[in-house]
Scaffold this active site. Structure first.
Site, PDB file in Angstrom:
ATOM      1  N   ARG A  59     -41.313  29.216 -43.797  1.00 24.28           N
ATOM      2  CA  ARG A  59     -40.201  30.177 -43.806  1.00 24.28           C
ATOM      3  C   ARG A  59     -40.706  31.474 -44.429  1.00 24.28           C
ATOM      4  O   ARG A  59     -41.823  31.527 -44.941  1.00 24.28           O
ATOM      5  CB  ARG A  59     -38.929  29.627 -44.484  1.00 24.28           C
ATOM      6  CG  ARG A  59     -39.082  28.706 -45.636  1.00 24.28           C
ATOM      7  CD  ARG A  59     -39.700  29.305 -46.856  1.00 24.28           C
ATOM      8  NE  ARG A  59     -39.044  30.552 -47.250  1.00 24.28           N
ATOM      9  CZ  ARG A  59     -39.589  31.492 -47.975  1.00 24.28           C
ATOM     10  NH1 ARG A  59     -40.846  31.379 -48.407  1.00 24.28           N
ATOM     11  NH2 ARG A  59     -38.936  32.569 -48.306  1.00 24.28           N
ATOM     12  N   GLY A  60     -39.828  32.504 -44.378  1.00 21.42           N
ATOM     13  CA  GLY A  60     -40.277  33.837 -44.805  1.00 21.42           C
ATOM     14  C   GLY A  60     -40.686  34.597 -43.549  1.00 21.42           C
ATOM     15  O   GLY A  60     -41.410  34.048 -42.694  1.00 21.42           O
ATOM     16  N   ALA A  61     -40.214  35.852 -43.427  1.00 24.10           N
ATOM     17  CA  ALA A  61     -40.339  36.577 -42.161  1.00 24.10           C
ATOM     18  C   ALA A  61     -41.778  36.653 -41.612  1.00 24.10           C
ATOM     19  O   ALA A  61     -42.031  36.234 -40.475  1.00 24.10           O
ATOM     20  CB  ALA A  61     -39.724  37.967 -42.327  1.00 24.10           C
ATOM     21  N   ARG A 102     -35.475  30.992 -34.798  1.00 22.93           N
ATOM     22  CA  ARG A 102     -34.607  31.620 -35.803  1.00 22.93           C
ATOM     23  C   ARG A 102     -34.311  33.052 -35.323  1.00 22.93           C
ATOM     24  O   ARG A 102     -35.224  33.730 -34.844  1.00 22.93           O
ATOM     25  CB  ARG A 102     -35.283  31.655 -37.196  1.00 22.93           C
ATOM     26  CG  ARG A 102     -35.513  30.269 -37.792  1.00 22.93           C
ATOM     27  CD  ARG A 102     -35.959  30.344 -39.243  1.00 22.93           C
ATOM     28  NE  ARG A 102     -34.855  30.652 -40.142  1.00 22.93           N
ATOM     29  CZ  ARG A 102     -35.005  30.926 -41.438  1.00 22.93           C
ATOM     30  NH1 ARG A 102     -36.224  30.947 -41.982  1.00 22.93           N
ATOM     31  NH2 ARG A 102     -33.964  31.182 -42.209  1.00 22.93           N
ATOM     32  N   GLN A 208     -34.755  29.118 -52.636  1.00 23.01           N
ATOM     33  CA  GLN A 208     -36.133  29.626 -52.475  1.00 23.01           C
ATOM     34  C   GLN A 208     -36.640  30.251 -53.775  1.00 23.01           C
ATOM     35  O   GLN A 208     -37.841  30.231 -54.049  1.00 23.01           O
ATOM     36  CB  GLN A 208     -36.198  30.680 -51.358  1.00 23.01           C
ATOM     37  CG  GLN A 208     -36.039  30.131 -49.946  1.00 23.01           C
ATOM     38  CD  GLN A 208     -34.596  30.177 -49.479  1.00 23.01           C
ATOM     39  OE1 GLN A 208     -33.678  30.141 -50.292  1.00 23.01           O
ATOM     40  NE2 GLN A 208     -34.390  30.240 -48.193  1.00 23.01           N
ATOM     41  N   ASP A 249     -36.125  40.684 -44.023  1.00 21.19           N
ATOM     42  CA  ASP A 249     -36.345  40.047 -42.716  1.00 21.19           C
ATOM     43  C   ASP A 249     -36.296  41.060 -41.582  1.00 21.19           C
ATOM     44  O   ASP A 249     -36.778  40.801 -40.488  1.00 21.19           O
ATOM     45  CB  ASP A 249     -35.303  38.952 -42.490  1.00 21.19           C
ATOM     46  CG  ASP A 249     -35.573  37.811 -43.437  1.00 21.19           C
ATOM     47  OD1 ASP A 249     -35.111  37.883 -44.589  1.00 21.19           O
ATOM     48  OD2 ASP A 249     -36.294  36.878 -43.044  1.00 21.19           O
ATOM     49  N   ASN A 259     -31.666  40.844 -45.460  1.00 18.44           N
ATOM     50  CA  ASN A 259     -32.479  39.925 -46.268  1.00 18.44           C
ATOM     51  C   ASN A 259     -31.628  38.723 -46.654  1.00 18.44           C
ATOM     52  O   ASN A 259     -30.443  38.630 -46.308  1.00 18.44           O
ATOM     53  CB  ASN A 259     -33.035  40.651 -47.508  1.00 18.44           C
ATOM     54  CG  ASN A 259     -34.117  39.833 -48.216  1.00 18.44           C
ATOM     55  OD1 ASN A 259     -34.977  39.242 -47.564  1.00 18.44           O
ATOM     56  ND2 ASN A 259     -34.062  39.766 -49.530  1.00 18.44           N
TER      57      ASN A 259
HETATM   58  O1  MRU Z   1     -34.594  31.712 -44.914  1.00 14.93           O
HETATM   59  P1  MRU Z   1     -35.916  32.224 -45.405  1.00 14.93           P
HETATM   60  O2  MRU Z   1     -36.440  31.464 -46.583  1.00 14.93           O
HETATM   61  O3  MRU Z   1     -36.924  32.347 -44.289  1.00 14.93           O
HETATM   62  O4  MRU Z   1     -35.601  33.703 -45.899  1.00 14.93           O
HETATM   63  C1  MRU Z   1     -36.645  34.471 -46.434  1.00 14.93           C
HETATM   64  C2  MRU Z   1     -36.223  35.802 -46.926  1.00 14.93           C
HETATM   65  O5  MRU Z   1     -35.089  36.207 -46.809  1.00 14.93           O
HETATM   66  C3  MRU Z   1     -37.310  36.694 -47.478  1.00 14.93           C
HETATM   67  O6  MRU Z   1     -36.815  37.519 -48.495  1.00 14.93           O
HETATM   68  C4  MRU Z   1     -37.847  37.581 -46.345  1.00 14.93           C
HETATM   69  O7  MRU Z   1     -38.179  36.796 -45.235  1.00 14.93           O
HETATM   70  C5  MRU Z   1     -39.029  38.383 -46.757  1.00 14.93           C
HETATM   71  S1  MRU Z   1     -40.479  37.369 -46.874  1.00 14.93           S
HETATM   72  C6  MRU Z   1     -41.788  38.388 -47.208  1.00 14.93           C
END
Ligand code: MRU
Length: 358
Positions: A59-61, A102, A208, A249, A259
């Site tokens: 996970r994470g963009a 996603r 997270q 994101d 985000n």
């Molecule tokens: O649902 P997630 O854990 O994928 O969400 C992640 C976030 O919102 C992060 O802040 C975002 O992706 C930036 S990651 C460098």
């Protein structure tokens, strides 16, 4: 703006690697098992990778974009025997399947777009096409590391010595190839031997912040204190936070920041108490084709993420809402948006466009 010192590229990352390509499989650090267990999921098919993205094992963009790039390589390895004239169509279908995993982070579509362009430019198909895809996925992964190191240097330049930094969710090493986006300035400051302190919001409902940010920063020896999301405004009111630094994101053309859910509350409190609100945004997360944050699809996740904690039911009812992201309007971004091309200061929408103008 002076060229940034890419100190992090000369430093060994302390967090476990998010993604590892073995030549035949993609190994993903299973983030659903953290902080208790460091274990990797071995993905050998496109569907393995898609499932890992849907279930938040990765996970994470930026990380989901990179995983999808490798997922495309695996998907096309399954199609090696396809006649050349049908290869392009199969590639598009594989990319569409991964893109649907996603909806909110633009990095997924961005990375897949880059992968398709790489084979399109060379007019490749079959085995040659698949090999070119693998070369490009490796390039995107290496480039992500360079981008984060650059963000780290720019971000560190706006942080005063001894600063107390609040972050939300995990925009850390675990969300990218290495170093993170919002955390890259912290790793840069640490490598410079500077003093600072981090507060990590736990980030309900998937935690997270508690499970990932607290894990990776404490493992790296960074001074990090965990708080619940509802404590952030109180700490700001007590003058215990000097700045907010979050990831994103998607940043839209007008500078709105999409985000993790809860970011908007942090930004509102920060504005009220005069605490600068900064966003670390690699250009892979900037989406000038989308005008405002209201045009971005917000993922709604399963109710069990809200009704259960660690597999245990904690809610008396089952009727819940679970939007996974929110939109922080551009005018709440009072510090600026930090990219690998430099820093966009308010008004951030115009400043981002100017930064990228040739
Ligand atoms: O649902 P997630 O854990 O994928 O969400 C992640 C976030 O919102 C992060 O802040 C975002 O992706 C930036 S990651 C460098």
């Amino acid at each position: 703006m002076n060229a940034p010192d890419l100190l992090l590229l000369r430093t060994a990352p302390k967090a476990p690697r998010t993604l590892r390509w073995t030549g035949a499989a993609l190994e993903l650090l299973d983030q659903t098992q953290l902080p208790g267990t460091v274990t990797y999921r071995r993905c050998t098919t496109l569907e393995d990778v898609r499932d890992a993205i849907v279930t938040l094992q990765v996970r994470g963009a930026p990380a989901i974009g990179l995983a999808a790039a490798w997922g495309l390589v695996l998907g096309m390895a399954e199609q090696d025997a396809l006649p050349a004239e049908r290869w392009g169509e199969a590639l598009e279908a594989a990319a569409a399947r991964l893109r649907s995993a996603r909806p909110t982070a633009v990095n997924l579509a961005w990375a897949l777009g880059k992968m398709l362009a790489a084979v399109d430019e060379q007019n490749l198909s079959g085995r040659a096409g698949r090999e070119a895809l693998a070369v490009h996925a490796a390039f995107l992964q290496e480039d992500d590391e360079r981008v984060c190191a650059t963000l780290g240097a720019y971000g560190a330049s706006v942080i005063a010595d001894g600063a107390r930094i609040l972050t939300h969710c995990n925009a850390g090493a675990l969300a990218v190839a290495a170093w993170g986006t919002a955390t890259a300035p912290m790793y840069h400051l640490q490598a410079q031997g500077r003093r600072f302190k981090v507060y990590a919001d736990e980030t309900r409902p998937v935690l997270q912040g508690a499970r990932l940010t607290a894990f990776e920063l404490s493992q790296a020896g960074i001074d990090v204190t965990l708080i619940t999301d509802s404590m952030a405004a109180h700490l700001m009111s007590q003058r215990e936070i000097d700045l907010v630094m979050v990831g994103t994101d998607r940043v839209t053309r007008n500078g709105d920041v999409v985000n993790k859910i809860g970011t908007l509350s942090v930004a509102l409190a920060a504005k009220h108490f005069g605490v600068p609100f900064w966003v670390a945004c690699p250009l892979s997360t900037y989406d000038p084709a989308t005008l405002t944050g209201q045009d971005v699809p917000i993922e709604e996740r399963a109710p069990e993420e809200v009704t259960h904690l660690g597999g245990q039911r904690v809610a008396a009812i089952t009727q819940v809402r679970n939007p996974a992201f929110d939109v922080t309007p551009a005018d709440l971004v009072t510090g600026g948006i930090i990219t690998e091309a430099g820093i966009a200061r308010p008004p951030v929408g115009d400043a981002l466009a100017a930064l990228l103008r040739p």
